[in-house]
Design an enzyme around this catalytic site. Structure first.
Site, PDB file in Angstrom:
ATOM      1  N   GLY A 107       0.812  -1.222   0.000  1.00 50.35           N
ATOM      2  CA  GLY A 107       0.000   0.000   0.000  1.00 50.35           C
ATOM      3  C   GLY A 107       0.843   1.269   0.000  1.00 50.35           C
ATOM      4  CD  GLU A 155       0.600  -5.624  -2.060  1.00 53.73           C
ATOM      5  OE1 GLU A 155       1.541  -5.948  -2.813  1.00 53.73           O
ATOM      6  OE2 GLU A 155       0.173  -4.461  -1.964  1.00 53.73           O
TER       7      GLU A 155
HETATM    8  N1  CO8 Z   1       1.630  -3.717   8.730  1.00 58.31           N
HETATM    9  C1  CO8 Z   1       1.696  -3.722  10.079  1.00 58.31           C
HETATM   10  N2  CO8 Z   1       2.830  -3.594  10.778  1.00 58.31           N
HETATM   11  C2  CO8 Z   1       3.975  -3.467  10.087  1.00 58.31           C
HETATM   12  C3  CO8 Z   1       4.001  -3.458   8.676  1.00 58.31           C
HETATM   13  C4  CO8 Z   1       2.755  -3.582   7.989  1.00 58.31           C
HETATM   14  N3  CO8 Z   1       2.663  -3.542   6.663  1.00 58.31           N
HETATM   15  N4  CO8 Z   1       5.282  -3.334   8.276  1.00 58.31           N
HETATM   16  C5  CO8 Z   1       6.030  -3.250   9.393  1.00 58.31           C
HETATM   17  N5  CO8 Z   1       5.241  -3.332  10.474  1.00 58.31           N
HETATM   18  C6  CO8 Z   1       5.669  -3.296  11.885  1.00 58.31           C
HETATM   19  C7  CO8 Z   1       6.337  -4.606  12.299  1.00 58.31           C
HETATM   20  O1  CO8 Z   1       5.365  -5.565  12.618  1.00 58.31           O
HETATM   21  C8  CO8 Z   1       7.163  -4.148  13.483  1.00 58.31           C
HETATM   22  O2  CO8 Z   1       6.309  -4.011  14.599  1.00 58.31           O
HETATM   23  P1  CO8 Z   1       6.702  -4.755  15.993  1.00 58.31           P
HETATM   24  O3  CO8 Z   1       7.956  -4.047  16.413  1.00 58.31           O
HETATM   25  O4  CO8 Z   1       5.524  -4.464  16.862  1.00 58.31           O
HETATM   26  O5  CO8 Z   1       6.923  -6.173  15.674  1.00 58.31           O
HETATM   27  C9  CO8 Z   1       7.598  -2.742  13.092  1.00 58.31           C
HETATM   28  O6  CO8 Z   1       6.692  -2.324  12.067  1.00 58.31           O
HETATM   29  C10 CO8 Z   1       8.995  -2.696  12.522  1.00 58.31           C
HETATM   30  O7  CO8 Z   1       9.066  -3.618  11.454  1.00 58.31           O
HETATM   31  P2  CO8 Z   1      10.196  -4.749  11.342  1.00 58.31           P
HETATM   32  O8  CO8 Z   1      10.699  -5.148  12.689  1.00 58.31           O
HETATM   33  O9  CO8 Z   1       9.675  -5.827  10.456  1.00 58.31           O
HETATM   34  O10 CO8 Z   1      11.350  -3.894  10.594  1.00 58.31           O
HETATM   35  P3  CO8 Z   1      12.504  -4.460   9.676  1.00 58.31           P
HETATM   36  O11 CO8 Z   1      13.437  -3.312   9.453  1.00 58.31           O
HETATM   37  O12 CO8 Z   1      13.083  -5.729  10.232  1.00 58.31           O
HETATM   38  O13 CO8 Z   1      11.792  -4.849   8.281  1.00 58.31           O
HETATM   39  C11 CO8 Z   1      10.273  -4.485   6.415  1.00 58.31           C
HETATM   40  C12 CO8 Z   1      11.213  -3.848   7.470  1.00 58.31           C
HETATM   41  C13 CO8 Z   1      11.111  -5.320   5.422  1.00 58.31           C
HETATM   42  C14 CO8 Z   1       9.604  -3.351   5.673  1.00 58.31           C
HETATM   43  C15 CO8 Z   1       9.243  -5.410   7.113  1.00 58.31           C
HETATM   44  O14 CO8 Z   1       8.641  -4.672   8.185  1.00 58.31           O
HETATM   45  C16 CO8 Z   1       8.138  -5.900   6.211  1.00 58.31           C
HETATM   46  O15 CO8 Z   1       8.345  -6.812   5.403  1.00 58.31           O
HETATM   47  N6  CO8 Z   1       6.920  -5.322   6.334  1.00 58.31           N
HETATM   48  C17 CO8 Z   1       5.748  -5.740   5.600  1.00 58.31           C
HETATM   49  C18 CO8 Z   1       5.824  -5.362   4.143  1.00 58.31           C
HETATM   50  C19 CO8 Z   1       4.597  -5.843   3.414  1.00 58.31           C
HETATM   51  O16 CO8 Z   1       4.364  -7.017   3.264  1.00 58.31           O
HETATM   52  N7  CO8 Z   1       3.793  -4.895   2.922  1.00 58.31           N
HETATM   53  C20 CO8 Z   1       2.558  -5.203   2.217  1.00 58.31           C
HETATM   54  C21 CO8 Z   1       1.401  -5.202   3.168  1.00 58.31           C
HETATM   55  S1  CO8 Z   1      -0.142  -5.730   2.434  1.00 58.31           S
HETATM   56  C22 CO8 Z   1      -0.655  -4.376   1.591  1.00 58.31           C
HETATM   57  O17 CO8 Z   1      -0.028  -3.359   1.570  1.00 58.31           O
HETATM   58  C23 CO8 Z   1      -1.966  -4.503   0.845  1.00 58.31           C
HETATM   59  C24 CO8 Z   1      -2.388  -3.191   0.237  1.00 58.31           C
HETATM   60  C25 CO8 Z   1      -3.781  -3.245  -0.299  1.00 58.31           C
HETATM   61  C26 CO8 Z   1      -4.827  -3.111   0.766  1.00 58.31           C
HETATM   62  C27 CO8 Z   1      -6.151  -2.834   0.145  1.00 58.31           C
HETATM   63  C28 CO8 Z   1      -7.300  -2.936   1.140  1.00 58.31           C
HETATM   64  C29 CO8 Z   1      -8.653  -2.631   0.496  1.00 58.31           C
END
Ligand code: CO8
Length: 258
Positions: free
Chosen positions: A109, A132
């Site tokens: 997103g 995704e």
């Molecule tokens: N959602 C919720 N929380 C998140 C997200 C996310 N997308 N990304 C990161 N966070 C949180 C982590 O859970 C973490 O929280 P906590 O400390 O409580 O565990 C905090 O942010 C820090 O993240 P990381 O520890 O994972 O940080 P890193 O530096 O190790 O990694 C990354 C960074 C690589 C970016 C990793 O966080 C990651 O892979 N994030 C998810 C990326 C992803 O998959 N994005 C796609 C999400 S789905 C989407 O976007 C669908 C869109 C369409 C929706 C339409 C609806 C109608």
């Protein structure tokens, strides 16, 4: 100015700035963020004192995607019934040019939010992608449609189907970002560009954006008609007279934005 929970909003000259501010979640876009970003953008859009809008995040993340934790337990009926994220439609419809200033992650997103903007300036530390597919879903905020229009079918298909992330340099090469700048210069370069756009005549800026938008939606002949109509309409503005008089008189135009 309205108080928001997930964003910071301020006006600098004729530019409205919206800064995503959920550092604990890498600016993940939950429904509150969608509502607030859209409300702020729509308010700026209604203000004739604003000629450009900037959306930005933090150094580490523009936005790491839609909020996975908010979506995880939802059913299909929840998604459809609540029009989850429907607010973004209104964001994408603002008339004022919007610049995405992307540092760090713009994933899922986050990448889709950047693509809803008119110009994407990226720091050289930016990372884009539509991961995704790794979550058992697909892009849902325009990622398939806008990415194809930006980079073509084959690049878009590779990125959406594999979830591969691309760094700023590749994103620029394939046409996903407008320009890459050193990360340390991102805000200064964004300010310069936003101020430049905001200094132009507002009616011509609205017309330019509407006409560019039409190119995304229409066949060529229809798009050319939109352009001719928008071009002609500007000849009733004070700024067209001022802009052309200033050229003839070899001076800078003094636009009144009407
Ligand atoms: N959602 C919720 N929380 C998140 C997200 C996310 N997308 N990304 C990161 N966070 C949180 C982590 O859970 C973490 O929280 P906590 O400390 O409580 O565990 C905090 O942010 C820090 O993240 P990381 O520890 O994972 O940080 P890193 O530096 O190790 O990694 C990354 C960074 C690589 C970016 C990793 O966080 C990651 O892979 N994030 C998810 C990326 C992803 O998959 N994005 C796609 C999400 S789905 C989407 O976007 C669908 C869109 C369409 C929706 C339409 C609806 C109608």
């Amino acid at each position: 100015m309205t108080e928001y929970e997930t964003i910071l909003v301020d006006q600098r000259g004729r530019v409205g700035w919206i800064t995503l501010n959920r550092p604990q979640a890498l600016n993940a876009l939950n429904s509150r963020v969608a509502e607030e970003v859209t409300a702020a953008a729509v308010a700026f859009d209604a203000d004739a004192g604003i000629g450009a809008i900037v959306v930005t995040g933090s150094e580490k993340a523009f936005a790491a995607g839609a909020d996975i934790k908010e979506m995880e337990g939802m059913t299909s009926a929840d998604m459809i019934g609540t029009d989850h994220f429907g607010a973004w439609r209104d964001f994408a419809a603002v008339r004022t040019p919007v610049i995405a200033a992307v540092s760090g992650y713009a994933l899922g997103g986050g990448c889709e939010l950047a693509m809803m903007c008119d110009i994407i300036l990226a720091g050289d530390n930016a990372v884009f992608g539509q991961p995704e597919i790794n979550l058992g879903v697909i892009p849902g905020m325009g990622g398939t449609q806008r990415l194809i229009r930006a980079v073509g079918y084959y690049k878009a298909a590779e990125l959406v189907l594999s979830g591969r992330l691309v760094k700023a340099e590749e994103a620029e090469r394939i046409g996903l970002v407008s320009r890459v700048v050193p990360a340390s210069d991102l805000l200064a370069e964004t300010t310069k560009l936003a101020d430049t756009i905001a200094s132009k005549s507002l009616p011509s800026v609205y017309a330019a954006k509407a006409t560019l938008d039409a190119a995304m939606e229409t066949p060529l002949t229809e798009g050319l008609e939109v352009e001719r109509a928008q071009f002609a309409a500007l000849f009733d503005t004070a700024d067209q007279k001022e802009g052309m008089a200033a050229f003839r008189e070899k001076r800078e135009p003094d636009f009144v934005h009407r």
